[in-house]
Design a protein around this motif. Structure first.
Motif, short mmCIF file in Angstrom:
data_model
loop_
_atom_site.label_atom_id
_atom_site.label_comp_id
_atom_site.label_asym_id
_atom_site.label_seq_id
_atom_site.Cartn_x
_atom_site.Cartn_y
_atom_site.Cartn_z
N PRO A 30 34.78 38.28 35.39
CA PRO A 30 34.85 38.80 36.76
C PRO A 30 36.22 38.54 37.38
O PRO A 30 36.80 37.47 37.20
N ASN A 31 36.74 39.52 38.09
CA ASN A 31 38.04 39.42 38.74
C ASN A 31 37.80 39.28 40.24
O ASN A 31 37.36 40.22 40.90
N ASN A 32 38.09 38.11 40.76
CA ASN A 32 37.94 37.86 42.19
C ASN A 32 39.30 37.66 42.86
O ASN A 32 39.40 36.99 43.88
N SER A 33 40.35 38.22 42.25
CA SER A 33 41.69 38.08 42.83
C SER A 33 41.77 38.81 44.16
O SER A 33 40.94 39.67 44.48
N ALA A 34 42.79 38.48 44.93
CA ALA A 34 42.97 39.14 46.23
C ALA A 34 43.16 40.65 46.05
O ALA A 34 42.62 41.45 46.83
N ALA A 35 43.89 41.06 45.02
CA ALA A 35 44.11 42.49 44.78
C ALA A 35 42.79 43.19 44.46
O ALA A 35 42.51 44.26 45.00
#
Length: 154
Positions: free
Chosen positions: A120-125
């Motif tokens: 899972p990608n929870n980065s700001a972007a």
């Protein structure tokens, strides 16, 4: 995500990006509609829309190709994915159909972001892009339902 979905994403990533897969893990049950409205802001990196997966996938594609700053790289409808670049990051936008439950008997699709390795990608972007998708999807889905838009033209 279910093991089957995680495995499908991992295979797609291996085929298209040359990355390795990650072991699957047990995920919590899908969010309810009220929880889904807050999912992106809560940093979970996903949200749910009340629409079928094919329409949602098409709508996401239409939005992605028109959003400034988003570079569309690849798509795979059978897997429900788009690979994009946004704010210097390369990641996957995943759409997946949710099973009906006692609480939700209509069509529903989860939209989320993953790193190329399937995590899972929870980065700001990713959270920002998902927030923009969440805001624009209802109008785009209405256009598709009215016959105003078809499949994305990439």
């Amino acid at each position: 995500m279910t093991v089957a979905i995680r495995a499908a994403v991992a295979v797609a990533v291996l085929l298209f990006a040359g990355c390795s897969s990650t072991p699957s893990k047990v995920e919590p049950p899908p969010a309810t509609q009220s929880e889904a409205d807050e999912a992106v802001d809560a940093g979970r990196g996903e949200f749910t829309v009340a629409a079928g997966m094919n329409d949602t996938w098409n709508a996401v594609g239409q939005i992605l190709i028109r959003l400034e700053g988003v570079s569309y790289e690849m798509r795979a409808q059978m897997l429900g994915i788009y690979t994009v670049r946004y704010r210097g990051e390369r990641f996957i936008i995943l759409t997946r159909a949710l099973l009906a439950t006692n609480d939700r008997k209509s069509l529903a699709t989860e939209v989320g972001a993953l790193w190329l390795d399937g995590k899972p990608n929870n980065s700001a972007a990713a959270r920002d892009l998902l927030k923009q998708l969440q805001q624009r999807l209802p109008a785009e889905l209405a256009l598709i339902a009215a016959g105003g838009r078809g499949k994305p033209k990439h």
